[in-house]
Design an enzyme around this catalytic site. Structure first.
Site, PDB file in Angstrom:
ATOM      1  CE  LYS A 167      -4.126  17.999 -21.778  1.00  0.00           C
ATOM      2  NZ  LYS A 167      -4.626  17.875 -23.181  1.00  0.00           N
ATOM      3  CG  ASP A 201     -12.376  17.572 -28.302  1.00  0.00           C
ATOM      4  OD1 ASP A 201     -13.595  17.780 -28.511  1.00  0.00           O
ATOM      5  OD2 ASP A 201     -11.849  17.719 -27.186  1.00  0.00           O
TER       6      ASP A 201
END
Length: 441
Positions: free
Chosen positions: A43, A134
């Protein structure tokens, strides 16, 4: 946003292969780790070095088989001369839950099982003081090994100031008032996710922060239709606007485990009744044998009539007379068999096999599975051998509700000591939930 191309090498180690996904602040690549010769996910975050470092450190603190693993963190200079931070993660293969939900809701048992596993990840995170912030369908991946909770990119420590980051449909109401990060916000998001899996839609229509701020929500929390009452109530409790009234992640996982355990127990009872009915009918047919010329049972097929002389036959009644057979052996009577459906007949089964007898027979079966699981885990070094021995000895008291509660308490203590692998704890805890159901039946 993307500053790299396939073939680029990060930190002289990670070869970027192909793009998996791109978001507003990050790009996810499939890559090969040249040092360990394995595939990984990388990432890359542009101008977000502090955020990337925080994500790596936060996720690395969390050890749970259903949470994504962090392997490495680093920084690199892009072709344009800019510094980019990257996080190296375990590469998982599966389907995002959001994509699965485009085809409709999940069966309630599957929704409950998925919610329970995500709740266990949150339980472990909250125990470390980590708030995910989240939890959403986009951040749950359905793999062959079960659901995985992804992306701790905006995770915070409990008590940290909140900010407007996250996925709006899953945002708890208190976050709109600037309340600090708290585990209850994850439980609210989990409730939204559970509702969505059960119904195919989120409980409220708002999709942006602006819509959330102007939303007017009056009346009780939505109740998912068409599901068992205790599950609908649990979902409503998770969605309660007051954080203090929501259950903890552990309570959610425990209650779902108990509901699923009761469901499995009822399935075994029905299966057992069906087998008993089949056995009863088979025995009846074997005893009755073929039907004779007069429409009456000719007697057991395995016992042929011996040849007898006239002097040996009793004078009161011929041997082939059906009257004594019908009066002494009701199962051979053809009338009930003709007038009823043997496989579905509930009356004789209910009277001959009471429910508590089946429950009692299920207790040793669950205890045996618990012992087998302990033995296999000890051989695989997933649990300390002395702890496995202690739990096996405590199983002798597992035939009462109090004994099951003591077992669960001891298992939790050993988990906190680090003597039990976290995934094994979840597996054994599910067996204890099933045991709690059968010992109360």
């Amino acid at each position: 946003m993307n500053q790299h191309e396939p073939g680029d090498v990060l930190a002289r180690r990670y070869v970027l292969l192909d793009l998996i996904a791109a978001g507003g602040t990050s790009v996810l690549w499939r890559a090969r780790d040249r040092s360990l010769d394995r595939l990984v996910a990388v990432k890359v975050l542009q101008d977000q070095r502090e955020l990337a470092r925080k994500e790596a450190r936060t996720t690395a603190r969390l050890s749970h088989p259903d949470a994504i693993e962090v392997y490495d963190y680093g920084e690199t200079v892009t072709a344009r001369g800019r510094v980019a931070a990257f996080v190296v993660l375990r590469l998982l293969d599966g389907e995002p839950l959001a994509e699965r939900l485009t085809r409709g809701p999940l069966p309630w048992t599957e929704a409950a099982g998925t919610t329970a596993r995500i709740a266990r990840v949150l339980e472990a995170a909250h125990a470390q003081g980590i708030v995910h912030r989240d939890v959403s369908a986009e951040n749950v991946l359905l793999t062959e090994g079960g659901p995985k909770l992804l992306d701790f990119g905006i995770a915070a420590l409990a008590g940290d100031p909140d900010d407007e980051r996250g996925t709006p449909p899953y945002v708890a109401p208190e976050r709109l008032t600037g309340a600090p990060a708290h585990p209850a916000v994850d439980v609210y998001a989990l409730g939204v996710l559970f509702f969505q899996m059960l119904t195919g839609a989120t409980p409220y229509p708002e999709t942006t922060w602006e819509q959330l701020e102007t939303a007017s929500r009056a009346g009780p929390c939505p109740r998912p239709p068409g599901v068992p009452g205790d599950l609908a109530e649990l979902c409503q409790r998770c969605l309660d606007p007051a954080p203090s009234r929501r259950p903890s992640a552990r309570e959610v996982a425990d209650q779902l485990g108990q509901t699923l355990g009761r469901t499995r127990f009822r399935h075994r009872v029905r299966h057992g009744l069906a087998l008993m009915a089949l056995g009863t009918v088979a025995a009846t047919m074997l005893w009755a044998g073929p039907v004779g010329d007069q429409g009456r049972p000719a007697g057991p097929a395995s016992l042929p009539e011996p040849r007898r002389t006239a002097a040996e036959l009793p004078s009161s009644a011929p041997l082939a007379s059906p009257a004594p057979l019908l009066s002494s052996t009701p199962l051979a009577s053809p009338a009930p068999l003709a007038s009823s459906t043997p496989f579905a007949s509930p009356a004789p089964l209910a009277s001959s096999t009471p429910r508590n007898t089946l429950a009692a027979s299920a207790v040793p079966e669950v205890l045996d599975r618990f012992r087998v699981q302990l033995a296999e885990a000890a051989r695989a070094q997933r649990i300390r051998s002395d702890v496995a021995l202690d739990l096996r000895q405590t199983l002798a008291n597992g035939t009462t509700p109090q004994g099951v509660a003591d077992l669960r308490r001891k298992l939790d203590d050993r988990l906190r000591e680090g003597a039990v692998e976290l995934r094994l704890h979840g597996e054994l805890d599910a067996l204890l939930a099933e045991l709690a159901v059968v010992v109360r039946s």
